[in-house]
Write an enzyme that holds these catalytic residues in place. Structure first.
Site, short mmCIF file in Angstrom:
data_model
loop_
_atom_site.label_atom_id
_atom_site.label_comp_id
_atom_site.label_asym_id
_atom_site.label_seq_id
_atom_site.Cartn_x
_atom_site.Cartn_y
_atom_site.Cartn_z
N ARG A 69 -1.04 -15.10 51.08
CA ARG A 69 -2.74 -15.01 51.17
C ARG A 69 -3.19 -15.35 49.61
O ARG A 69 -2.70 -15.06 48.63
CB ARG A 69 -3.49 -13.88 51.42
CG ARG A 69 -3.27 -13.64 52.93
CD ARG A 69 -4.20 -12.21 53.29
NE ARG A 69 -3.89 -11.10 52.92
CZ ARG A 69 -4.58 -10.46 51.79
NH1 ARG A 69 -5.65 -10.96 51.30
NH2 ARG A 69 -4.15 -9.30 51.24
N TYR A 197 0.63 -20.89 55.63
CA TYR A 197 1.45 -19.40 55.69
C TYR A 197 0.37 -18.67 56.50
O TYR A 197 -0.94 -18.83 56.53
CB TYR A 197 1.19 -19.12 54.10
CG TYR A 197 1.53 -17.32 54.30
CD1 TYR A 197 2.73 -16.99 54.64
CD2 TYR A 197 0.25 -16.49 54.15
CE1 TYR A 197 2.85 -15.53 54.59
CE2 TYR A 197 0.22 -15.41 54.20
CZ TYR A 197 1.60 -14.74 54.50
OH TYR A 197 1.84 -13.32 54.66
N GLY A 199 -1.36 -15.47 56.91
CA GLY A 199 -2.48 -14.86 56.46
C GLY A 199 -3.97 -15.82 56.25
O GLY A 199 -4.90 -15.45 56.32
N LYS A 206 -7.19 -12.10 59.46
CA LYS A 206 -8.07 -11.79 58.28
C LYS A 206 -9.23 -12.29 58.25
O LYS A 206 -10.54 -11.82 58.09
CB LYS A 206 -7.31 -11.93 56.84
CG LYS A 206 -5.91 -11.18 56.79
CD LYS A 206 -6.14 -9.96 56.88
CE LYS A 206 -4.89 -9.14 56.67
NZ LYS A 206 -4.97 -7.68 56.92
N HIS A 226 -10.04 -2.51 58.02
CA HIS A 226 -8.76 -2.69 57.63
C HIS A 226 -7.92 -1.48 57.76
O HIS A 226 -7.59 -0.80 56.93
CB HIS A 226 -8.59 -3.25 56.13
CG HIS A 226 -7.23 -3.81 55.96
ND1 HIS A 226 -6.86 -4.08 54.39
CD2 HIS A 226 -6.29 -4.53 56.49
CE1 HIS A 226 -5.71 -4.33 54.57
NE2 HIS A 226 -5.23 -4.80 55.73
N SER A 248 -3.03 -3.37 51.46
CA SER A 248 -1.77 -4.03 51.76
C SER A 248 -0.81 -3.44 51.14
O SER A 248 -0.84 -3.04 49.81
CB SER A 248 -1.92 -5.59 51.49
OG SER A 248 -3.18 -6.20 52.04
N CYS A 250 0.93 -0.60 51.30
CA CYS A 250 0.71 0.84 51.22
C CYS A 250 1.38 1.88 52.52
O CYS A 250 0.88 2.67 52.54
CB CYS A 250 -0.73 1.29 50.70
SG CYS A 250 -1.09 0.83 48.82
N GLY A 251 1.82 0.87 53.20
CA GLY A 251 2.26 1.87 54.66
C GLY A 251 1.70 1.95 55.66
O GLY A 251 1.97 3.00 56.37
N THR A 253 1.84 0.01 58.44
CA THR A 253 2.56 -0.12 59.63
C THR A 253 3.46 1.19 59.77
O THR A 253 3.83 1.61 60.91
CB THR A 253 3.35 -1.66 59.51
OG1 THR A 253 2.27 -2.36 59.46
CG2 THR A 253 4.05 -1.63 60.72
N ASP A 277 -3.22 -2.75 61.47
CA ASP A 277 -3.68 -3.49 60.49
C ASP A 277 -5.29 -3.34 60.65
O ASP A 277 -6.12 -3.64 59.44
CB ASP A 277 -3.07 -4.91 60.50
CG ASP A 277 -3.60 -5.67 59.13
OD1 ASP A 277 -3.54 -4.91 58.09
OD2 ASP A 277 -3.83 -6.64 59.30
N ARG A 377 7.92 -12.18 56.69
CA ARG A 377 7.22 -11.47 57.70
C ARG A 377 8.00 -11.62 58.98
O ARG A 377 8.82 -12.42 59.30
CB ARG A 377 5.59 -12.17 57.82
CG ARG A 377 4.91 -11.96 56.72
CD ARG A 377 4.38 -10.60 56.68
NE ARG A 377 3.35 -10.58 55.24
CZ ARG A 377 2.33 -9.87 55.43
NH1 ARG A 377 1.78 -9.21 56.28
NH2 ARG A 377 1.55 -9.59 54.29
N GLY A 502 8.03 9.90 57.97
CA GLY A 502 7.73 10.47 59.00
C GLY A 502 7.04 11.78 58.62
O GLY A 502 6.52 12.33 59.28
N ASP A 503 7.71 12.38 57.48
CA ASP A 503 7.13 13.75 57.01
C ASP A 503 5.43 13.60 56.85
O ASP A 503 4.75 14.69 56.64
CB ASP A 503 7.74 14.40 55.74
CG ASP A 503 9.22 14.56 56.23
OD1 ASP A 503 9.25 15.54 57.14
OD2 ASP A 503 10.02 14.15 55.35
C1 OXD Z 1 -2.18 -8.00 54.50
C2 OXD Z 1 -1.73 -8.24 55.83
O1 OXD Z 1 -1.93 -8.87 53.51
O2 OXD Z 1 -2.10 -7.37 56.61
O3 OXD Z 1 -3.15 -7.18 54.32
O4 OXD Z 1 -0.91 -9.38 55.83
MN MN Z 2 -3.60 -6.01 56.05
#
Ligand code: OXD
Ligand code: MN
Length: 594
Positions: A69, A197, A199, A206, A226, A248, A250-251, A253, A277, A377, A502-503
């Site tokens: 992006r 691309y 995004g 987005k 978000h 984005s 930071c986990g 998914t 997301d 991706r 998982g924790d």
């Molecule tokens: C992001 C995405 O960039 O979800 O936040 O692709």
């Molecule tokens: Mn995102």
């Protein structure tokens, strides 16, 4: 496919400008998608992967200058600059239409214009909104078919209404200098040019589901955020839903598809994914907040995804998936990326399309030496996810028990804390930040404030966005509690203290116990933190109650430093930051100085 005058006259107007050889409507049928896949494979736009190991999966490479992006080339084009705010780039709509029209002129010459009618949200749900994207790229069409609900039924649902988001995409020359991702919230319009691309060009994501939708949400009294959405099921079969906003990478998914630790799994707990997301959120008739995931698939970051970090995401990519800019293993015609396993392919093509020698990989120069691009991706169907929620296609969404904000903070934020109420929770969201771990710059990383993880995605003034959060709070009789988490605290050597993945469920359990009024907490200057012994560490190697105590400490000096940083950020956001948030900031500062 339609007699809708608004749709047809807009398509005619756009076609006159971009000048395609022909116009093809995307009807959502498998036959048409198959034919497009075959065509893309014949031109090299896609490569079909091993049909036994990766049935109906394809590899695509974008131009090397077009892999992420582009926030600096993303514009909010409201009539007044003030309405776009200080955090967004702004261009006058008239000037922008004129400038981009020149770039679009004849850009489809020799090409086909694909018309994609799509719905964000389940067609027929009160949440759903319709868009039409025009594109010259089969890759975009096939991604949109995974990421959104595409086809005839969408255009039928639109009827003769003019209430749809008009999206125009042209790959053009993919010229970086003339790349623009422009939003006209007052016109329900998105123009994207010179990129291919995801995004920047999958306009449902987005551009629509966050930037345009946040603008519509403010106007219509709902929220576009978000956020991931997950359901946590207890052994009695009751499911509580949580949404969470992290910047984005930071986990999101990983948390959305979390596999419970053994002790919880054995007891019968399960986690279900509603979204990874984006969440669209409304006040329900019962006075609670209800959320849907408006998307239909996952556009996830491949590197780092493996059996241990996110088994469910990995399984989701095993069929009907499009991979972008990953490494191509030629020996068995499959894909690979850094962090998948310790067995890089020996006969491979890297994300740039060149022969790749894995022994040259240098962590300090990933972009030039890795097999897969760091932002490579997978585009995967939500319904292929082993832990997809049975409510994924629900028309009314799921009721939220808790909202979580989170960032990557080496020192400042504790593992978890709870806000005192909605207003304080809004403040906690507004001061969200993530740190870069710039070793060269010294012990503490650079803080980038990313309110509600929406910094790049609010389609209007950020101060007004905060005010909208406060206004929503007044309309929710049974509001979810708001929390903040930080999985990324580090020790003096820079190692993560908390095991994460998982924790993280152990922290979710405390959050849900708080929401049910089942557990006490300790009041601190920033909000409520758990008593260390209330975070369940059974079965966790190397983590003791003292570790949890350390993770929950609040370092007054670094918080006071943060207060100064927040003041500077609010100043940058400008005049429209609500007074209530300045009040909360004053309370925080006074509490810290007590
Ligand atoms: C992001 C995405 O960039 O979800 O936040 O692709
Ligand atoms: Mn995102």
């Amino acid at each position: 496919m339609t007699n809708n005058k608004a749709v047809l006259s807009w398509i005619n107007e756009m076609a006159e400008m971009v000048n395609p050889d022909k116009i093809v409507w995307i009807d959502g049928s498998e036959e048409q998608a198959d034919a497009l896949r075959a065509e893309a494979c014949s031109t090299g736009e896609l490569e079909a992967l091993n049909p036994e190991l990766y049935p109906n999966c394809y590899l695509h490479r974008t131009a090397v200058n077009d892999v992420a992006r582009v926030e600096h080339r993303t514009f909010i084009c409201t009539r007044t600059k003030e309405d776009a705010g200080t955090i967004n780039n702004w261009m006058d709509p008239k000037e922008c239409y004129e400038k981009l029209s020149k770039l679009y002129k004849n850009s489809y010459k020799g090409k086909t214009m694909y018309v994609i009618p799509y719905s964000m949200g389940v067609v027929g749900s009160d949440f759903a909104k319709i868009g039409v994207e025009l594109t010259d790229s089969i890759y975009v069409v096939l991604n949109m078919i995974i990421m959104t609900r595409v086809g005839k039924n969408v255009i039928e649902a639109l009827g003769d209404s003019a209430d749809f988001v008009k999206g125009l995409h042209a790959t053009a020359d993919c010229d970086e200098e003339n790349r623009y991702i422009c939003h006209f919230p007052e016109d329900n319009t998105i123009w994207s040019v010179n990129s291919a691309y995801g995004g920047n060009v999958l306009l449902g994501k987005k551009c629509f589901a966050l930037r345009i939708a946040s603008y519509l949400g403010r106007k219509e009294g709902w929220m576009a955020e978000h956020m991931l959405i997950l359901g946590l099921e207890n052994p009695q079969g009751e499911i509580k839903y949580i949404s969470a906003a992290f910047p984005s990478a930071c986990g999101k998914t990983n948390l959305a598809m979390l596999i419970p630790p053994e002790i919880y799994k054995k007891a019968g707990y399960k986690v279900w994914t509603v979204g990874d997301d984006i969440a669209w959120i409304r006040v329900g008739e019962d006075g609670r907040l209800w959320a849907v995931n408006p998307e239909n698939g996952f556009f996830g970051v491949a590197p780092g995804t493996n059996e241990h970090s996110n088994y469910n995401a990995l399984m989701t990519t095993k069929k009907n998936c499009i991979f972008t800019n990953v490494c191509h293993d030629l020996d068995n015609n499959t894909v690979w990326w850094e962090g998948l396993d310790n067995n890089p392919p020996k006969n491979a093509i890297n994300w740039k399309g060149e022969k790749w020698d894995y022994t040259t990989y240098d962590k300090a120069d990933k972009v030039n030496t890795s097999g897969a691009h760091p932002n490579s991706r997978f585009t995967a169907m939500a319904t292929n996810c082993p832990c997809i929620s049975s409510e994924f296609n629900s028309l009314k969404g799921v009721p939220l028990t808790a909202i979580i904000f989170g960032g990557r903070r080496a020192k400042t934020a504790p593992l978890v804390y709870e806000s005192r109420n909605w207003q304080h929770g809004t403040f906690v969201g507004s001061i969200m930040a993530s740190e870069t771990t710039a070793a060269a710059a010294g012990a503490v990383g650079v803080v980038r404030r990313d309110p509600m993880a929406m910094r790049p995605f609010v389609g209007y003034d950020m101060g007004d966005y905060f005010a909208h959060w406060l206004a929503m709070g007044k309309k929710i009789p049974h509001a979810p509690k708001i929390f903040h988490v930080n999985w990324f605290r580090t020790d003096d050597e820079g190692h993560f203290i908390w095991p994460g993945f998982g924790d993280n469920m152990r922290v979710l359990m405390w959050i849900l116990a708080r929401c049910a009024g089942e557990v006490d907490a300790v009041e601190t200057p920033i909000g409520f933190v758990p008593k260390a012994e209330d975070i369940n560490i059974e079965g966790l190697d190397g983590v003791t109650v003292d570790t949890i105590r350390e993770l929950l400490t609040i370092d007054t000096a670094s918080w006071l430093e943060d207060v100064e940083n927040i003041k500077a950020f609010y100043k940058q956001v400008g005049d429209r930051v609500p007074a209530e948030l300045y009040d909360e900031l004053a309370v925080l500062e006074a509490n810290l100085k007590k």
